[in-house]
Design an enzyme around this catalytic site. Structure first.
Site, PDB file in Angstrom:
ATOM      1  N   SER A 169      -8.907  -7.974  -0.927  1.00  0.00           N
ATOM      2  CA  SER A 169      -8.774  -9.430  -1.097  1.00  0.00           C
ATOM      3  C   SER A 169     -10.090 -10.145  -0.813  1.00  0.00           C
ATOM      4  O   SER A 169     -10.953  -9.645  -0.094  1.00  0.00           O
ATOM      5  CB  SER A 169      -7.708  -9.985  -0.155  1.00  0.00           C
ATOM      6  OG  SER A 169      -6.479  -9.368  -0.374  1.00  0.00           O
TER       7      SER A 169
HETATM    8  N1  SAH Z   1      -5.039  -4.974   2.483  1.00  0.00           N
HETATM    9  C1  SAH Z   1      -5.888  -4.327   1.524  1.00  0.00           C
HETATM   10  C2  SAH Z   1      -5.743  -4.851   0.114  1.00  0.00           C
HETATM   11  C3  SAH Z   1      -4.438  -4.554  -0.436  1.00  0.00           C
HETATM   12  S1  SAH Z   1      -4.303  -4.381  -2.174  1.00  0.00           S
HETATM   13  C4  SAH Z   1      -7.334  -4.371   1.941  1.00  0.00           C
HETATM   14  O1  SAH Z   1      -7.659  -5.006   2.939  1.00  0.00           O
HETATM   15  O2  SAH Z   1      -8.152  -3.737   1.262  1.00  0.00           O
HETATM   16  C5  SAH Z   1      -2.603  -3.955  -2.144  1.00  0.00           C
HETATM   17  C6  SAH Z   1      -2.340  -2.515  -1.773  1.00  0.00           C
HETATM   18  O3  SAH Z   1      -0.925  -2.368  -1.665  1.00  0.00           O
HETATM   19  C7  SAH Z   1      -2.790  -1.535  -2.838  1.00  0.00           C
HETATM   20  O4  SAH Z   1      -3.650  -0.587  -2.275  1.00  0.00           O
HETATM   21  C8  SAH Z   1      -1.469  -0.894  -3.320  1.00  0.00           C
HETATM   22  O5  SAH Z   1      -1.615   0.476  -3.666  1.00  0.00           O
HETATM   23  C9  SAH Z   1      -0.576  -1.083  -2.114  1.00  0.00           C
HETATM   24  N2  SAH Z   1       0.854  -1.053  -2.381  1.00  0.00           N
HETATM   25  C10 SAH Z   1       1.522  -1.483  -3.477  1.00  0.00           C
HETATM   26  N3  SAH Z   1       2.843  -1.299  -3.323  1.00  0.00           N
HETATM   27  C11 SAH Z   1       3.012  -0.749  -2.087  1.00  0.00           C
HETATM   28  C12 SAH Z   1       4.158  -0.318  -1.347  1.00  0.00           C
HETATM   29  N4  SAH Z   1       5.402  -0.416  -1.830  1.00  0.00           N
HETATM   30  N5  SAH Z   1       3.958   0.194  -0.115  1.00  0.00           N
HETATM   31  C13 SAH Z   1       2.714   0.304   0.412  1.00  0.00           C
HETATM   32  N6  SAH Z   1       1.594  -0.060  -0.253  1.00  0.00           N
HETATM   33  C14 SAH Z   1       1.751  -0.598  -1.480  1.00  0.00           C
END
Ligand code: SAH
Length: 240
Positions: A89
């Site tokens: 993000s």
């Molecule tokens: N917090 C992260 C950015 C998140 S992007 C950072 O600081 O870099 C969102 C992430 O959520 C992605 O890596 C995606 O693979 C994950 N994601 C999507 N669905 C999910 C689920 N059901 N459970 C866990 N992770 C999930």
């Protein structure tokens, strides 16, 4: 060269060497100036006031959490690709979500969507422990190794579907969801302590969502409010 000139040259060299050395020791060569600028211009300037959040954002080396090819953009005012079609993000959104969570040093936090591990590291600067779940095993592995290398021993990452939360470590003071569900997963509400806060982008997949704060009061009632429109990658469900 006269001996005085030689002497001056030597002093200048020594001063340069010492200045560099002192800088490295104080950590100021580790993109700290870029982080200070990022915090001043993109974060404090937009109204984030929590000193602990500002300090954490100044401290965490964001450039370590992005791929080599994106490193020169690490402190820009934008989300960045981290591989596997996912993104880290924008710094402001990380700071906003962290401030909205009102983190305290004794708090235990659940994060859904570890991604690069950056949001987890920012929280880990402030709270006691962060449990973070990532559905994409490659990203979970990479974040685990990076957080370990950087010394974040108060973050535990696991690969899995975060929809179900992490009952073994519940209840949590804070739940931070960093992928967008179209509805709030009931298990996450259940795993929130009375008095706890959950921050999540909720709304239609592949469109704009609302960043929402959910607060569970002492008798378990949940109140929610919308903060701002955001765009997150969708919360995926593991097909089983
Ligand atoms: N917090 C992260 C950015 C998140 S992007 C950072 O600081 O870099 C969102 C992430 O959520 C992605 O890596 C995606 O693979 C994950 N994601 C999507 N669905 C999910 C689920 N059901 N459970 C866990 N992770 C999930």
């Amino acid at each position: 060269m006269s001996s005085t000139l030689r002497m001056i040259k030597k002093v200048v060299m020594l001063t340069l060497f010492c200045a560099h050395d002192a800088g490295a020791a104080a950590g100021v060569t580790d993109h700290a100036a870029e982080r200070d600028q990022m915090v001043a211009q993109q974060i404090a300037n937009r109204g984030i006031k929590d000193e602990r959040v500002l300090a954490a954002m100044r401290k965490v080396p964001r450039h370590e959490f992005v791929p080599e090819s994106e490193r020169r953009h690490a402190y820009r005012d934008t989300p960045l690709p981290i591989g596997e079609g996912q993104t880290i993000s924008q710094p402001y959104i990380v700071a906003l979500m962290t401030e909205l969570a009102r983190p305290e040093p004794s708090d235990r936090v659940l994060e859904i969507g570890t991604g690069s591990g950056y949001q987890a590291a920012v929280l880990a600067q402030i709270v006691e422990h962060v449990y973070s779940i990532e559905i994409e095993p490659t990203l979970a592995q990479r974040a685990t190794e990076l957080l370990q290398r950087l010394g974040y021993d108060n973050v535990t990452v696991k690969a899995g579907d975060g929809y179900a939360g992490w009952p073994e470590h519940a209840p949590f003071d804070i739940v931070v969801v960093t992928a967008a569900p179209d509805h709030i997963p009931q298990p996450l509400i259940e795993q929130l302590k009375p008095g706890g806060r959950m921050i999540a982008p909720v709304g239609p997949v592949h469109s704009t969502q609302e960043l929402r704060v959910f607060e569970k009061n002492a008798d378990g009632k949940v109140i929610s409010k919308s903060v701002t429109p955001v765009r997150f990658v969708p919360l995926r469900r593991r097909p089983d």
